[in-house]
Design an enzyme around this catalytic site. Structure first.
Site, mmCIF file in Angstrom:
data_model
loop_
_atom_site.group_PDB
_atom_site.id
_atom_site.type_symbol
_atom_site.label_atom_id
_atom_site.label_comp_id
_atom_site.label_asym_id
_atom_site.label_seq_id
_atom_site.Cartn_x
_atom_site.Cartn_y
_atom_site.Cartn_z
ATOM 1 N N ASP A 1 25.892 37.037 -12.508
ATOM 2 C CA ASP A 1 25.911 37.135 -13.965
ATOM 3 C C ASP A 1 26.705 35.956 -14.526
ATOM 4 O O ASP A 1 27.758 35.585 -14.007
ATOM 5 C CB ASP A 1 26.541 38.465 -14.392
ATOM 6 C CG ASP A 1 26.237 38.806 -15.837
ATOM 7 O OD1 ASP A 1 25.494 39.778 -16.083
ATOM 8 O OD2 ASP A 1 26.742 38.097 -16.740
ATOM 9 N N ASN B 1 20.864 49.303 -17.857
ATOM 10 C CA ASN B 1 20.881 49.598 -19.286
ATOM 11 C C ASN B 1 19.456 49.632 -19.826
ATOM 12 O O ASN B 1 18.640 48.776 -19.479
ATOM 13 C CB ASN B 1 21.675 48.523 -20.037
ATOM 14 C CG ASN B 1 23.163 48.578 -19.723
ATOM 15 O OD1 ASN B 1 23.720 49.656 -19.564
ATOM 16 N ND2 ASN B 1 23.788 47.422 -19.621
ATOM 17 N N GLY C 1 23.027 49.079 -24.770
ATOM 18 C CA GLY C 1 23.535 47.710 -24.751
ATOM 19 C C GLY C 1 22.656 46.719 -24.021
ATOM 20 O O GLY C 1 23.112 45.643 -23.641
ATOM 21 N N HIS D 1 14.246 42.299 -19.615
ATOM 22 C CA HIS D 1 13.600 42.184 -18.294
ATOM 23 C C HIS D 1 14.531 42.995 -17.397
ATOM 24 O O HIS D 1 15.716 42.654 -17.273
ATOM 25 C CB HIS D 1 13.526 40.706 -17.889
ATOM 26 C CG HIS D 1 12.918 40.439 -16.535
ATOM 27 N ND1 HIS D 1 11.943 39.479 -16.338
ATOM 28 C CD2 HIS D 1 13.188 40.968 -15.311
ATOM 29 C CE1 HIS D 1 11.622 39.447 -15.039
ATOM 30 N NE2 HIS D 1 12.374 40.333 -14.399
ATOM 31 N N HIS E 1 17.038 44.710 -15.116
ATOM 32 C CA HIS E 1 18.024 44.128 -14.192
ATOM 33 C C HIS E 1 19.037 45.191 -13.809
ATOM 34 O O HIS E 1 19.544 45.916 -14.652
ATOM 35 C CB HIS E 1 18.726 42.916 -14.822
ATOM 36 C CG HIS E 1 19.210 43.144 -16.211
ATOM 37 N ND1 HIS E 1 18.378 43.091 -17.309
ATOM 38 C CD2 HIS E 1 20.441 43.432 -16.689
ATOM 39 C CE1 HIS E 1 19.068 43.335 -18.396
ATOM 40 N NE2 HIS E 1 20.326 43.561 -18.057
#
Ligand code: 5GP
Ligand code: ZN
Length: 113
Positions: A29, A86, A92, A97, A99
């Site tokens: 990330d 999420n 949020g 796409h 993840h």
């Protein structure tokens, strides 16, 4: 192709890739929330969990098992790690796409904020 994670999966946008095969990609990330913060995504575009069908069951299993394998390789298997998917605005979700967040290296509160 405008989707950010489709472009990362295709190698069009640089990222710190930690795993890749023809169905699943994992990368660090860009704004890590823990010492380990990896995102595991399908190569094929799927916007949200609401868009999954039975044909995606094996793919989602691969994504979850890949996240567990990465956490285990980094030594977080026994102590534990947090996984998060999420879905849509109230949760949020900001990148549409799918993840799987895989976070480790610190303690996590429950319930989540
Ligand atoms: P969400 O809020 O949709 O569940 O999570 C999206 C995640 O994608 C966030 O944790 C955010 O930091 C991460 N992210 C957003 N843009 C990029 C990017 O360009 N590269 C990488 N590696 N991560 C990103
Ligand atoms: Zn996409």
């Amino acid at each position: 192709m405008s989707c950010l994670f489709c472009r990362i999966a295709a190698g069009e946008i640089p990222s710190s890739i930690v795993y890749k095969d023809d169905r699943v990609v994992a990368f660090n990330d860009i704004n890590p929330q823990a010492p380990m913060h990896v995102l595991v995504v399908p190569v094929r575009h799927i916007s949200t969990l609401n868009d999954l069908s039975t044909e995606d069951d094996a793919l989602m299993g691969e994504i979850v098992r890949r996240g567990a394998a990465i956490a285990g390789e980094r030594g977080y298997g026994e102590g534990g790690y947090r996984t998060v998917l999420n879905c849509n605005a109230d949760a949020g979700q900001t990148v549409f796409h799918i993840h799987l967040h895989v976070l480790g290296g610190r303690s996590f509160a429950w319930p989540p904020g």
